[in-house]
Design a protein around this motif. Structure first.
Motif, mmCIF file in Angstrom:
data_model
loop_
_atom_site.group_PDB
_atom_site.id
_atom_site.type_symbol
_atom_site.label_atom_id
_atom_site.label_comp_id
_atom_site.label_asym_id
_atom_site.label_seq_id
_atom_site.Cartn_x
_atom_site.Cartn_y
_atom_site.Cartn_z
ATOM 1 N N GLY A 224 0.787 -1.222 0.000
ATOM 2 C CA GLY A 224 0.000 0.000 0.000
ATOM 3 C C GLY A 224 0.820 1.273 0.000
ATOM 4 O O GLY A 224 0.330 2.323 -0.415
ATOM 5 N N GLU A 225 2.065 1.211 0.454
ATOM 6 C CA GLU A 225 2.934 2.387 0.494
ATOM 7 C C GLU A 225 3.846 2.479 -0.731
ATOM 8 O O GLU A 225 4.829 3.220 -0.730
ATOM 9 C CB GLU A 225 3.779 2.370 1.767
ATOM 10 C CG GLU A 225 3.073 2.966 2.976
ATOM 11 C CD GLU A 225 1.853 2.164 3.417
ATOM 12 O OE1 GLU A 225 0.757 2.737 3.444
ATOM 13 O OE2 GLU A 225 1.988 0.971 3.728
ATOM 14 N N PHE A 226 3.521 1.731 -1.781
ATOM 15 C CA PHE A 226 4.341 1.759 -2.997
ATOM 16 C C PHE A 226 3.521 2.133 -4.233
ATOM 17 O O PHE A 226 3.921 1.845 -5.357
ATOM 18 C CB PHE A 226 5.018 0.400 -3.208
ATOM 19 C CG PHE A 226 6.129 0.129 -2.224
ATOM 20 C CD1 PHE A 226 7.437 0.422 -2.518
ATOM 21 C CD2 PHE A 226 5.839 -0.393 -0.967
ATOM 22 C CE1 PHE A 226 8.447 0.200 -1.606
ATOM 23 C CE2 PHE A 226 6.839 -0.631 -0.049
ATOM 24 C CZ PHE A 226 8.153 -0.330 -0.362
ATOM 25 N N GLY A 227 2.348 2.748 -4.010
ATOM 26 C CA GLY A 227 1.566 3.222 -5.144
ATOM 27 C C GLY A 227 0.901 2.133 -5.940
ATOM 28 O O GLY A 227 0.751 2.253 -7.161
ATOM 29 N N VAL A 228 0.475 1.055 -5.274
ATOM 30 C CA VAL A 228 -0.199 -0.032 -5.975
ATOM 31 C C VAL A 228 -1.687 0.275 -6.113
ATOM 32 O O VAL A 228 -2.205 1.225 -5.539
ATOM 33 C CB VAL A 228 -0.019 -1.364 -5.221
ATOM 34 C CG1 VAL A 228 1.447 -1.696 -5.055
ATOM 35 C CG2 VAL A 228 -0.727 -1.326 -3.863
ATOM 36 N N ARG A 229 -2.366 -0.556 -6.863
ATOM 37 C CA ARG A 229 -3.828 -0.594 -6.897
ATOM 38 C C ARG A 229 -4.223 -1.968 -6.363
ATOM 39 O O ARG A 229 -4.026 -2.982 -7.017
ATOM 40 C CB ARG A 229 -4.338 -0.396 -8.325
ATOM 41 C CG ARG A 229 -5.863 -0.384 -8.443
ATOM 42 C CD ARG A 229 -6.284 -0.338 -9.904
ATOM 43 N NE ARG A 229 -7.733 -0.399 -10.056
ATOM 44 C CZ ARG A 229 -8.347 -0.865 -11.137
ATOM 45 N NH1 ARG A 229 -7.637 -1.304 -12.174
ATOM 46 N NH2 ARG A 229 -9.667 -0.892 -11.189
ATOM 47 N N GLY A 230 -4.755 -1.984 -5.140
ATOM 48 C CA GLY A 230 -4.970 -3.240 -4.437
ATOM 49 C C GLY A 230 -6.018 -4.122 -5.090
ATOM 50 O O GLY A 230 -6.871 -3.654 -5.851
ATOM 51 N N GLU B 225 9.689 2.371 -5.195
ATOM 52 C CA GLU B 225 10.166 3.166 -4.070
ATOM 53 C C GLU B 225 9.017 3.516 -3.129
ATOM 54 O O GLU B 225 7.871 3.657 -3.556
ATOM 55 C CB GLU B 225 10.846 4.448 -4.557
ATOM 56 C CG GLU B 225 12.141 4.200 -5.317
ATOM 57 C CD GLU B 225 12.879 5.488 -5.626
ATOM 58 O OE1 GLU B 225 12.480 6.556 -5.085
ATOM 59 O OE2 GLU B 225 13.850 5.433 -6.412
ATOM 60 N N LEU B 226 9.349 3.675 -1.852
ATOM 61 C CA LEU B 226 8.367 4.032 -0.840
ATOM 62 C C LEU B 226 7.703 5.358 -1.202
ATOM 63 O O LEU B 226 8.376 6.327 -1.548
ATOM 64 C CB LEU B 226 9.065 4.134 0.519
ATOM 65 C CG LEU B 226 8.211 4.037 1.779
ATOM 66 C CD1 LEU B 226 7.528 2.680 1.860
ATOM 67 C CD2 LEU B 226 9.087 4.255 3.006
ATOM 68 N N TRP B 227 6.363 5.397 -1.111
ATOM 69 C CA TRP B 227 5.581 6.565 -1.532
ATOM 70 C C TRP B 227 4.604 6.912 -0.412
ATOM 71 O O TRP B 227 3.442 6.539 -0.442
ATOM 72 C CB TRP B 227 4.844 6.257 -2.824
ATOM 73 C CG TRP B 227 4.286 7.438 -3.552
ATOM 74 C CD1 TRP B 227 4.908 8.624 -3.802
ATOM 75 C CD2 TRP B 227 2.988 7.534 -4.143
ATOM 76 N NE1 TRP B 227 4.082 9.458 -4.521
ATOM 77 C CE2 TRP B 227 2.901 8.812 -4.759
ATOM 78 C CE3 TRP B 227 1.903 6.665 -4.252
ATOM 79 C CZ2 TRP B 227 1.760 9.238 -5.445
ATOM 80 C CZ3 TRP B 227 0.771 7.080 -4.923
ATOM 81 C CH2 TRP B 227 0.696 8.355 -5.513
ATOM 82 N N LEU B 228 5.109 7.618 0.590
ATOM 83 C CA LEU B 228 4.323 7.914 1.781
ATOM 84 C C LEU B 228 3.575 9.228 1.693
ATOM 85 O O LEU B 228 2.522 9.389 2.328
ATOM 86 C CB LEU B 228 5.231 7.950 3.024
ATOM 87 C CG LEU B 228 6.055 6.702 3.338
ATOM 88 C CD1 LEU B 228 6.917 6.948 4.566
ATOM 89 C CD2 LEU B 228 5.140 5.502 3.545
#
Length: 381
Positions: free
Chosen positions: A3-9, A238-241
């Motif tokens: 969820g913190e990597f810009g996915v679409r769950g 990359e981490l996308w917070l």
């Protein structure tokens, strides 16, 4: 996950015989799908909503109930709208993956409050009627009681089970929480809120006892947090917070005399029956309730595994283990003897909270040994 990597769950189903994917249901609706209008522009393409814990199955209505994680990135200002179906429970048809209905615990998630733990399916009496309920002590600090029907999820009740300054209340008809803007993270300004990023209860599971009729919650009180939101371009992998990792904080409330709480709630009345406090530790471990009126839980920085009286909350037994315990106690029987097994191992969010506790200068040390050991106990009459 991710969820913190810009996915679409999404949730997917596979044929157990050959591994073939049978269906895939995205938790972030695409163009033309119900709920898509709760996103703006292309935000839905990387909206988060990972569903990284197992759902629950209602065999009577042939429905899977699945918890959905937070929106991405964290500050809601960067993805305006209610952002379905993040921070929600989905009711899925197991044959097709079709979304039958849903309930969103909180809209436009801005606090990293995943609601990935699936709600417990409990038949209870409340307000003079029988309710087939969905019970979920949320990361958003609200104890949710919902009603499941074949076609709809109805809001029944909700109340804070730890202190929070984020919610002013809950709309009685829709069950939509009313946010206090002063405690909602935004871009360019540090915003503080209670509870912390780890919420009133994180992913470690609560438990329900059919004998006592109580729900047992591994809660955390007297924690607050905050961060400064920022707009950052997504870089795959990359981490996308939406904030700098070093800006994320956890603070203890001044004068707090405890942090972890093992709580026992009656979901039929909304009353707390008992509570056990942990003065020097968070409670970051799953709970198991047994038919013998015992409650087992680890989750503390002293490495102890404990058993409580399910009716009264009395501490009956404890055993120090090699490490902290985040896992779920397992109960099983062999040749007439009941056993309780637990994995003792520490890390990730439990360790992050521990590190933050140390920096608060309140007399708590960082030394919780790492490790992974299976402990097994036999229960004797």
């Amino acid at each position: 996950s991710g969820g913190e990597f810009g996915v679409r769950g999404y949730v997917a189903a596979y044929d157990a015989k050959d591994g073939k994917e049978l269906w895939r249901t995205f938790t972030i609706p695409g163009e033309g799908e119900p709920g898509h209008d709760t996103w703006q522009g292309d935000d839905w393409k990387n909206g988060g909503g990972s569903a990284w814990m197992t759902g629950n199955y209602d065999k009577e209505t042939k429905t899977i109930y699945w918890g959905v994680g937070n929106a991405a990135p964290w500050p809601g200002e960067t993805h305006p709208g209610d952002n379905l179906y993040t921070s929600s429970v989905l009711a899925l048809d197991p044959s097709t993956g079709k979304i039958k209905t849903f309930h969103q615990y909180h809209q436009n998630d801005s606090w990293d409050w995943d609601e990935v733990e699936a709600p417990m399916l409990i038949d209870l009496q409340r307000d003079g009627r029988n309710i087939k309920s969905l019970v979920h002590p949320g990361r958003d600090a609200i104890f949710w009681v919902l009603e499941r029907t074949p076609t709809k999820i109805n809001y029944v009740a909700g109340w804070p089970f730890v202190s929070t300054d984020v919610w002013k209340g809950i709309e009685p008809e829709s069950g939509k929480p009313i946010v206090d803007p002063a405690h909602k993270p935004v871009v360019g300004k540090r915003v503080e809120f209670c509870p912390s990023l780890w919420g009133g209860k994180d992913w470690p599971s609560a438990a329900y006892s059919q004998k006592t009729g109580l729900v047992y919650v591994p809660a955390n009180e007297n924690f607050c947090g905050g961060f400064t939101g920022e707009k950052v371009a997504l870089k795959p992998g990359e981490l996308w917070l939406g904030t700098k990792p070093e800006d994320i904080g956890l603070k203890t409330k001044p004068g707090a005399d405890h942090f972890g709480e093992l709580q026992a709630w009656d979901p039929t009345t909304g009353k707390k029956v008992w509570q056990h406090n942990f003065p020097k530790s968070q409670l970051f471990g799953s709970v198991t309730a047994t038919a013998g009126d015992l409650i087992f839980v680890g989750g503390t920085n002293d490495r102890n595994f404990r058993a409580f009286n399910a009716k009264t909350g009395e501490l009956l037994w404890e055993q120090k283990t090699n490490s902290g315990i985040m896992g779920m106690p397992v109960s099983y029987e062999i040749d007439g003897t009941q056993y309780i097994a637990i994995q003792s191992g520490w890390g990730v969010d439990a360790q992050r909270i521990q590190d933050a506790l140390v920096t608060n200068n309140i007399g708590i040390e960082a030394n919780v040994p790492q490790g992974g050991v299976i402990w097994v106990f036999a229960l004797k009459k």
